[in-house]
Design a protein around this motif. Structure first.
Motif, PDB file in Angstrom:
ATOM      1  N   LEU A 199      32.417  42.291  36.941  1.00  0.00           N
ATOM      2  CA  LEU A 199      32.886  42.198  35.327  1.00  0.00           C
ATOM      3  C   LEU A 199      33.988  40.669  35.275  1.00  0.00           C
ATOM      4  O   LEU A 199      33.636  40.155  35.068  1.00  0.00           O
ATOM      5  N   ARG A 200      35.495  41.237  36.106  1.00  0.00           N
ATOM      6  CA  ARG A 200      36.485  40.487  36.170  1.00  0.00           C
ATOM      7  C   ARG A 200      36.167  39.433  36.330  1.00  0.00           C
ATOM      8  O   ARG A 200      36.896  37.872  36.401  1.00  0.00           O
ATOM      9  N   ALA A 201      35.360  39.128  38.035  1.00  0.00           N
ATOM     10  CA  ALA A 201      35.154  37.933  38.525  1.00  0.00           C
ATOM     11  C   ALA A 201      33.650  36.864  37.347  1.00  0.00           C
ATOM     12  O   ALA A 201      33.964  36.171  37.707  1.00  0.00           O
ATOM     13  N   GLU A 202      33.468  37.622  36.535  1.00  0.00           N
ATOM     14  CA  GLU A 202      32.211  36.885  35.482  1.00  0.00           C
ATOM     15  C   GLU A 202      32.943  35.936  34.281  1.00  0.00           C
ATOM     16  O   GLU A 202      32.282  34.925  34.502  1.00  0.00           O
ATOM     17  N   LEU A 203      33.828  36.213  34.803  1.00  0.00           N
ATOM     18  CA  LEU A 203      35.447  35.473  33.524  1.00  0.00           C
ATOM     19  C   LEU A 203      35.008  34.522  33.447  1.00  0.00           C
ATOM     20  O   LEU A 203      35.475  33.612  32.316  1.00  0.00           O
ATOM     21  N   PRO A 204      35.948  33.546  34.498  1.00  0.00           N
ATOM     22  CA  PRO A 204      35.576  32.320  34.252  1.00  0.00           C
ATOM     23  C   PRO A 204      34.353  32.004  33.768  1.00  0.00           C
ATOM     24  O   PRO A 204      33.948  30.706  33.123  1.00  0.00           O
TER      25      PRO A 204
ATOM     26  N   GLU B  90      41.892  28.320  22.335  1.00  0.00           N
ATOM     27  CA  GLU B  90      42.888  29.646  21.461  1.00  0.00           C
ATOM     28  C   GLU B  90      41.452  30.992  21.217  1.00  0.00           C
ATOM     29  O   GLU B  90      41.738  31.827  21.764  1.00  0.00           O
ATOM     30  N   GLU B  91      40.534  30.466  21.328  1.00  0.00           N
ATOM     31  CA  GLU B  91      39.363  31.237  21.008  1.00  0.00           C
ATOM     32  C   GLU B  91      39.353  32.112  22.603  1.00  0.00           C
ATOM     33  O   GLU B  91      39.083  33.257  21.834  1.00  0.00           O
ATOM     34  N   ILE B  92      38.724  31.387  23.382  1.00  0.00           N
ATOM     35  CA  ILE B  92      38.305  31.367  24.650  1.00  0.00           C
ATOM     36  C   ILE B  92      39.870  32.439  25.222  1.00  0.00           C
ATOM     37  O   ILE B  92      39.082  33.280  25.395  1.00  0.00           O
TER      38      ILE B  92
ATOM     39  N   THR C  21      40.891  37.304  27.100  1.00  0.00           N
ATOM     40  CA  THR C  21      42.945  38.141  27.428  1.00  0.00           C
ATOM     41  C   THR C  21      42.345  38.950  27.404  1.00  0.00           C
ATOM     42  O   THR C  21      42.332  40.113  28.240  1.00  0.00           O
ATOM     43  N   THR C  22      41.655  39.262  25.478  1.00  0.00           N
ATOM     44  CA  THR C  22      41.534  40.721  25.542  1.00  0.00           C
ATOM     45  C   THR C  22      40.606  41.405  26.518  1.00  0.00           C
ATOM     46  O   THR C  22      40.920  42.797  26.983  1.00  0.00           O
ATOM     47  N   GLU C  23      39.514  40.640  26.976  1.00  0.00           N
ATOM     48  CA  GLU C  23      38.262  41.329  27.890  1.00  0.00           C
ATOM     49  C   GLU C  23      39.081  41.495  29.935  1.00  0.00           C
ATOM     50  O   GLU C  23      38.200  43.170  29.703  1.00  0.00           O
ATOM     51  N   GLN C  24      40.165  41.383  29.487  1.00  0.00           N
ATOM     52  CA  GLN C  24      40.234  40.839  31.411  1.00  0.00           C
ATOM     53  C   GLN C  24      41.685  42.637  30.834  1.00  0.00           C
ATOM     54  O   GLN C  24      41.437  42.963  32.134  1.00  0.00           O
TER      55      GLN C  24
ATOM     56  N   ASN D  76      41.220  45.594  33.345  1.00  0.00           N
ATOM     57  CA  ASN D  76      42.084  46.252  34.170  1.00  0.00           C
ATOM     58  C   ASN D  76      42.482  47.406  34.065  1.00  0.00           C
ATOM     59  O   ASN D  76      42.496  48.341  35.075  1.00  0.00           O
ATOM     60  N   LYS D  77      42.075  47.461  32.526  1.00  0.00           N
ATOM     61  CA  LYS D  77      42.915  49.544  32.055  1.00  0.00           C
ATOM     62  C   LYS D  77      41.752  50.150  32.852  1.00  0.00           C
ATOM     63  O   LYS D  77      42.065  51.779  33.595  1.00  0.00           O
ATOM     64  N   SER D  78      40.883  49.748  32.546  1.00  0.00           N
ATOM     65  CA  SER D  78      39.287  50.732  33.080  1.00  0.00           C
ATOM     66  C   SER D  78      40.181  50.979  34.410  1.00  0.00           C
ATOM     67  O   SER D  78      39.104  52.237  34.510  1.00  0.00           O
ATOM     68  N   LEU D  79      39.733  49.860  35.330  1.00  0.00           N
ATOM     69  CA  LEU D  79      40.081  49.791  36.648  1.00  0.00           C
ATOM     70  C   LEU D  79      41.775  50.554  37.134  1.00  0.00           C
ATOM     71  O   LEU D  79      40.648  51.571  37.950  1.00  0.00           O
TER      72      LEU D  79
END
Length: 227
Positions: free
Chosen positions: A125-130, A144-146, A151-154, A158-161
């Motif tokens: 999931l993290r690798a698919e962010l780009p 700005e929206e992106i 950032t919120t998703e990453q 990270n918190k889940s990991l």
């Protein structure tokens, strides 16, 4: 004389029978592995040491032996590192099919496989962010929206990991999995900062650990260097 020899022989038989036996049975659909040597290696003093080996024949490999303690090891095919697993009493099963690897057959390896599967899902999931960033750009989102969304998703991933790794270690305080993965967090901190240190995650885990865990030689040595 005969009595003494009999006692010595009996002692030797009992010593051998008490040793834990392992069996590592592997199968592969990868034709490139045919004829290659499979190795079980362990890390000692930052160097790999071979514990066992065999040749891959007709897509299968099998290693059997005894061990004096449960160990966290790595399966190599030739010079290539394939997957870490636990060398423990019982029948360890390793399947390499179409680039998908599964380990199981023994209690600690089943736990390890579940952990790896969950961790890899979050890492994907993290690798698919780009890719998601490019998609949002084409969909007309502002920079700005992106940035705000990604950032919120990453941070969420990270918190889940962190939560997954922390739970995995605390659930395995009493065995080699907890010790090994705790040291992996320590190594990761060293790679980031360039010296022995801790992180809030490491401190949290250590604060909850039983004394038997804290007194593990490698963990004790690391925490003393930090102090």
């Amino acid at each position: 004389m005969f009595k003494l020899l009999s006692i010595a022989l009996l002692t030797a038989i009992l010593t051998v029978s008490c040793a834990e036996q392992y069996s590592v049975q592997g199968s592969s659909s990868e034709s490139l592995l045919e004829g290659r040597m499979a190795y079980i290696k362990t890390m000692d003093d930052n160097k790999y040491t071979t514990l066992d080996s065999c040749e891959v024949l007709h897509g299968n490999f099998h290693m059997v032996g005894t061990l004096d303690s449960v160990r966290y090891v790595t399966l190599f095919m030739g010079d290539d590192s394939f997957i870490p697993f636990v060398l423990e009493q019982g029948d360890v099963q390793i399947s390499i099919q179409n680039s998908q690897i599964r380990i199981g057959g023994t209690p600690l390896n089943e736990r390890l496989y579940v952990f790896f599967t969950s961790r890899d899902s979050l890492a994907m999931l993290r690798a698919e962010l780009p890719k998601r960033e490019s998609e949002m750009y084409l969909e007309g989102y502002s920079q700005e929206e992106i940035l705000d969304v990604l950032t919120t998703e990453q941070l969420r991933i990270n918190k889940s990991l962190d939560k997954l790794e922390t739970q995995f270690i605390t659930d395995n305080f009493d065995n080699v999995l907890g010790v090994t993965w705790f040291l992996e967090l320590c190594k990761r901190a060293y790679d980031i900062y360039g010296y022995e240190t801790t992180t809030p995650q490491i401190d949290d885990i250590f604060s909850r650990a039983p004394e038997t865990f804290r007194q593990q030689p490698a963990i004790k040595a690391w925490m003393e260097k930090v102090k």
